[in-house]
Design a protein around this motif. Structure first.
Motif: not given
Length: 146
Positions: A2, A4, A31, A34, A40, A70, A127, A130
């Motif tokens: 995690k 990222y 990556s 996140e 993004r 996302k 994941n 999560d």
């Protein structure tokens, strides 16, 4: 793990040295997705290029769907993830992406069922934690509803 930011730096370097490296571009997009919203946009660009170059690679199309998710582009996310799952074989990570969109679309029962099956599988599942958290959240909400 995690981290990222660190992952993005590593995959960025590999992508710079080997621009045709699908694995590096795909994981760089994941990556960046996140990180902060301004990152993004680049994630979407990378994922879109990969999905165009490798339209039959479910990982490429699933990554595109996750990046769109996302970004809050649910219609596009749903279309990409439907394409990624159309071949029949669905990775656990892709199932998690689909379940996340289903939850956002207020279809918690479908999301929970999909996660239950994904969590029951053995093998690589980046994941998993999560997915378990989302499954637990949906299961708890279902209990309150009953």
């Amino acid at each position: 793990q995690k981290d990222y930011e660190a992952a993005a730096k590593i995959f960025e370097e590999i992508h710079r040295d080997e621009p045709g490296n699908f694995f590096a571009a795909n994981h760089l997009a994941l990556s960046l997705a996140e990180l902060a919203p301004e990152k993004r946009t680049r994630a979407a660009q990378l994922a879109e290029v990969n999905a165009r170059q490798y339209p039959r690679a479910s990982d490429a199309v699933a990554t595109l769907g996750w990046v769109y998710m996302k970004l809050g582009r649910l219609d596009e996310a749903e279309r990409a993830l439907q394409a990624a799952t159309s071949g029949g074989q669905v990775s656990s990570d892709t199932a998690y992406y689909v379940a996340s969109v289903l939850k956002a679309r207020e279809k918690p029962e479908q999301a929970r069922d999909l996660l239950k099956n994904a969590l029951a599988t053995e093998g690589p599942f980046v994941n998993r934690a999560d997915a378990q958290k989302l499954f637990d959240e949906l299961a708890k909400a279902a209990e309150k509803k009953d």
